[in-house]
Design a protein around this motif. Structure first.
Motif, short mmCIF file in Angstrom:
data_model
loop_
_atom_site.label_atom_id
_atom_site.label_comp_id
_atom_site.label_asym_id
_atom_site.label_seq_id
_atom_site.Cartn_x
_atom_site.Cartn_y
_atom_site.Cartn_z
N PRO A 98 4.02 -16.48 2.53
CA PRO A 98 4.34 -14.60 2.07
C PRO A 98 4.50 -15.12 0.70
CG PRO A 98 6.47 -16.15 3.13
CD PRO A 98 5.17 -16.28 3.58
N PHE A 99 4.52 -14.06 -0.61
CA PHE A 99 5.21 -14.20 -1.64
C PHE A 99 5.33 -12.80 -2.01
CE2 PHE A 99 0.97 -12.57 -0.76
CZ PHE A 99 0.19 -11.64 -1.47
N SER A 100 5.81 -12.67 -3.18
CA SER A 100 6.51 -11.50 -3.40
C SER A 100 5.39 -10.28 -4.19
CB SER A 100 7.20 -10.98 -4.72
OG SER A 100 8.84 -12.21 -4.09
N TYR A 101 5.00 -9.38 -4.05
CA TYR A 101 4.09 -8.47 -3.91
C TYR A 101 3.79 -7.43 -5.69
CZ TYR A 101 6.04 -5.37 -1.14
OH TYR A 101 6.86 -3.98 -0.90
N GLN A 102 2.96 -7.30 -6.05
CA GLN A 102 3.54 -6.45 -7.06
C GLN A 102 2.46 -5.21 -7.02
OE1 GLN A 102 5.87 -7.16 -9.90
NE2 GLN A 102 6.17 -9.10 -8.06
N SER A 103 1.47 -5.04 -6.19
CA SER A 103 0.49 -4.03 -5.86
C SER A 103 -0.09 -3.79 -4.22
CB SER A 103 -0.54 -4.20 -7.14
OG SER A 103 -1.27 -5.28 -6.19
N VAL A 104 -0.41 -2.27 -4.34
CA VAL A 104 -1.31 -2.86 -2.81
C VAL A 104 -2.19 -3.58 -2.59
CG1 VAL A 104 -1.63 0.05 -1.82
CG2 VAL A 104 -0.13 0.59 -2.77
N GLU A 105 -2.86 -3.22 -3.95
CA GLU A 105 -3.88 -4.15 -3.37
C GLU A 105 -3.88 -6.04 -3.48
OE1 GLU A 105 -4.80 -0.72 -6.22
OE2 GLU A 105 -3.95 -2.75 -6.43
N VAL A 127 2.57 -9.13 7.26
CA VAL A 127 1.86 -9.35 8.06
C VAL A 127 2.38 -8.97 9.46
CG1 VAL A 127 1.58 -11.69 9.03
CG2 VAL A 127 2.19 -11.33 6.54
N LEU A 128 3.59 -8.30 9.45
CA LEU A 128 4.00 -8.08 10.82
C LEU A 128 3.71 -6.50 11.33
CD1 LEU A 128 7.12 -8.64 12.79
CD2 LEU A 128 7.41 -6.61 11.85
N ASN A 129 3.34 -5.80 10.38
CA ASN A 129 3.09 -4.61 10.31
C ASN A 129 1.24 -4.46 10.77
OD1 ASN A 129 3.36 -1.01 10.60
ND2 ASN A 129 1.65 -1.70 8.63
N ALA A 130 0.43 -5.08 9.99
CA ALA A 130 -0.63 -4.89 10.73
C ALA A 130 -1.14 -5.84 11.76
CB ALA A 130 -1.59 -6.06 9.39
N ALA A 131 -0.84 -7.09 11.93
CA ALA A 131 -1.06 -7.88 13.12
C ALA A 131 -0.29 -6.84 14.56
CB ALA A 131 0.21 -8.86 13.64
N GLU A 185 -3.31 -7.54 4.41
CA GLU A 185 -4.05 -7.15 5.84
C GLU A 185 -4.92 -7.33 5.88
OE1 GLU A 185 -3.94 -2.73 5.49
OE2 GLU A 185 -1.47 -2.69 6.34
N ALA A 186 -6.05 -7.49 5.80
CA ALA A 186 -7.58 -8.46 5.59
C ALA A 186 -7.36 -9.11 5.91
CB ALA A 186 -8.13 -7.96 4.55
N TRP A 187 -6.50 -9.74 5.42
CA TRP A 187 -6.56 -11.51 5.71
C TRP A 187 -5.96 -11.81 7.26
CZ3 TRP A 187 -1.85 -13.87 8.55
CH2 TRP A 187 -2.55 -15.77 8.50
N VAL A 188 -4.65 -10.93 7.77
CA VAL A 188 -4.05 -10.61 9.15
C VAL A 188 -5.11 -10.58 10.04
CG1 VAL A 188 -2.60 -9.38 10.52
CG2 VAL A 188 -2.33 -10.40 8.79
N LEU A 216 6.87 2.04 4.50
CA LEU A 216 8.03 1.31 4.05
C LEU A 216 7.85 0.18 4.79
CD1 LEU A 216 10.94 3.86 4.01
CD2 LEU A 216 9.49 2.99 2.37
N VAL A 217 7.29 -0.27 6.02
CA VAL A 217 7.64 -1.22 6.01
C VAL A 217 6.80 -2.97 5.95
CG1 VAL A 217 6.86 -2.77 8.58
CG2 VAL A 217 8.07 -1.04 9.09
N ALA A 218 4.92 -1.56 5.28
CA ALA A 218 4.26 -2.91 4.60
C ALA A 218 5.05 -3.43 2.87
CB ALA A 218 2.98 -1.88 4.94
N ALA A 219 5.42 -1.64 2.56
CA ALA A 219 5.28 -1.76 1.29
C ALA A 219 6.80 -1.29 0.45
CB ALA A 219 4.36 -1.13 0.53
#
Length: 381
Positions: free
Chosen positions: A356-363, A321-325, A369-372, A125-128
Motif C-alpha cells: 500500500p501507498f498514499s495515493y494522490q490521484s484517481v489515476e 484493493v479490498l474493493n476491487a478484489a 484496480e487494474a493490478w488487482v 468512498l471505499v476506494a477513494a
C-alpha cells in the motif's frame, strides 16, 4: 424545486428515487438519468420524466436508444456520458446509485462542479475516501449518504456537537446465512445468497450482505463521512433491521434511528436534506415489531468484515484493493466461477500481495484496480 440527476436510474435505488419524485412533483424535477445498459426501462423513464440529458454506459445500446425516443432529450454514452449527466448545468443534486467503482469519476466531477451528492455508491468512498472528501471540502459540497445506516447516523447527529460523539454503531441484519454453520455456508450458491431476509436489493449488494462485506464497506464509508477513527465504529447484528444505526455520546447516551426496512425514507431524506417532507412510507407499528435483538458478528463465518477493518486501518491504497478484489470476486461468484469462501480467501491474498501507498490521484487508484484484476485473473487460471 430541486433539479436532480440520477446515476443508476434503472436499479433498485434509482427506481425508488423516481417514485419519490413522482410523489412530489412540486419539489423535485428529473433533469438527467444514466444507466449501464438497461435501455428498455430507461426509455420508459424518458417518456415519463422527460429529462434534458441521459447516458448509457454501453455505446451500442445508447445508439439504439437514440432511434427509439423522440423529443429533445440528449443521449450520451460511456464514462464521458455519465460525467455529462453528473455535471449537467441545471443539475443541483446528483444521486449516484450505480454499482461498482465506475461511480467514482462522475462523483468527483460532480463535486468539482459544485453539485450536492446523494451517495448510494459505496465504492466511491471505499476506494477513494480521502480524495473525495478533500474535494468536497475544497468545493464546499455536501455529501449526503443514501445508505440506510449512514442516513440513520446523519439523522442521529442532527443537533449534536461532533465533540460529543463517542462511538458509531452500525447495525447489520446478518444476511441470509446468519444462523447457518460454517460447513453449510461452504456449500451455498449465489441463488442462496440473493435471498435476503429483510431487504430487496441488487445482486451485488445482496451478495455483499451475505458475506458481511457490505457492512465492512459501510465501516470504511462511515470513517470518511463522519470523520471518525475506525476504532470508534462498531458493528452489531440486529436481525429485525428496525434500528438502522445508532450513535453513542460521551455521557453514555445512545441515540437510534428506527423505521421499517424500506429505502425510500433515506433516499427521500437525502433529496430533501436538511428539511423533511411528508413521506409515503409504511410507518413502524410497535405492536408488530415488539422484539429487538442484537448479536456480535461472527468473524470466523464472515471474515470479510474483519478484512475491511484491516484495510482501512492500513489505509492508503489498501481499501481500493479490498474493493476491487471484492467487486471482481462477487461477479465470479454470481457466474458460478468461485465458491462463497473464495471471496474472502482471494481478497486476503490480494491484500497480502499488495504494497500500500498514499495515493494522490484517481489515476493511481485505477492502476491499483487494474493490478488487482490482473492478479485475480492469473490466480484463478
Amino acid at each position: 424545486m430541486k433539479k436532480i440527476s440520477v446515476l443508476g436510474s434503472t436499479g433498485s435505488i434509482g427506481k425508488q428515487t423516481l417514485e419519490i419524485v413522482r410523489e412530489h412533483p412540486d419539489k423535485f424535477e428529473i433533469v438527467g438519468l444514466a444507466v449501464m445498459k438497461s435501455i428498455d426501462d430507461l426509455e420508459a423513464q424518458i417518456n415519463e420524466f422527460k429529462p434534458k440529458i441521459v447516458a448509457v454506459f454501453d455505446e451500442e445500446r445508447a445508439k439504439t436508444l437514440i432511434n427509439r425516443i423522440s423529443g429533445n432529450t440528449q443521449v450520451r454514452w460511456g464514462i464521458k456520458g455519465l460525467i455529462e449527466v453528473a455535471t449537467y448545468y441545471e443539475t443541483e443534486v446528483v444521486l449516484n446509485s450505480v454499482v461498482g467503482s465506475v461511480g467514482l469519476i462522475p462523483t468527483l466531477e460532480a463535486i468539482k462542479n459544485k453539485k450536492t451528492i446523494a451517495l448510494a455508491n459505496k465504492e466511491t468512498l471505499v476506494a477513494a475516501g480521502d480524495l473525495v472528501m478533500k474535494e468536497c471540502k475544497n468545493n464546499d459540497v455536501n455529501m449526503i449518504p443514501v445508505d440506510s445506516e449512514h442516513s440513520a447516523i446523519l439523522q442521529c447527529l442532527q443537533g449534536e456537537k461532533s465533540a460529543n460523539l463517542d462511538k458509531i454503531i452500525l447495525t447489520a441484519s446478518g444476511g441470509p446465512f446468519r444462523n447457518w454453520c460454517y460447513d453449510d455456508i461452504k456449500q451455498v450458491t449465489f441463488k442462496d445468497a440473493l435471498k435476503h431476509p429483510n431487504w430487496s436489493m441488487g445482486k451485488k449488494i445482496s451478495v455483499d450482505s451475505s458475506t458481511l462485506m457490505n457492512k465492512g464497506l459501510e465501516v470504511i464509508e462511515a470513517k470518511w463521512l463522519f470523520d471518525v477513527d475506525v476504532e470508534k465504529i462498531e458493528v452489531v447484528i440486529h436481525p429485525q433491521s428496525i434500528i438502522h444505526s445508532m450513535i453513542e455520546l460521551k455521557d453514555g447516551s445512545i441515540i437510534a434511528q428506527l423505521g421499517v426496512p424500506n429505502m425510500k425514507l433515506p433516499i427521500q431524506y437525502a433529496l430533501s436534506y436538511p428539511d423533511r417532507i411528508q413521506g409515503e412510507v409504511t410507518k413502524l407499528d410497535f405492536k408488530k415489531f415488539h422484539t429487538l435483538t442484537f448479536e456480535e458478528p461472527d468473524l470466523k463465518r464472515f471474515p470479510c468484515l474483519s478484512l475491511a477493518y484491516e484495510a482501512i486501518r492500513i489505509g492508503g491504497t489498501m481499501p481500493c484493493v479490498l474493493n476491487a478484489a471484492n467487486e471482481m470476486l462477487v461477479d465470479y461468484f454470481l457466474k458460478d466461477k468461485v465458491n462463497f469462501y473464495d471471496i474472502p480467501y482471494y481478497i486476503e491474498k490480494a491484500m497480502e500481495k499488495h504494497r500500500p501507498f498514499s495515493y494522490q490521484s484517481v489515476e493511481e487508484l485505477l492502476e491499483v484496480e487494474a493490478w488487482v484484476r490482473a492478479w485475480i485473473i492469473n490466480e484463478l487460471r
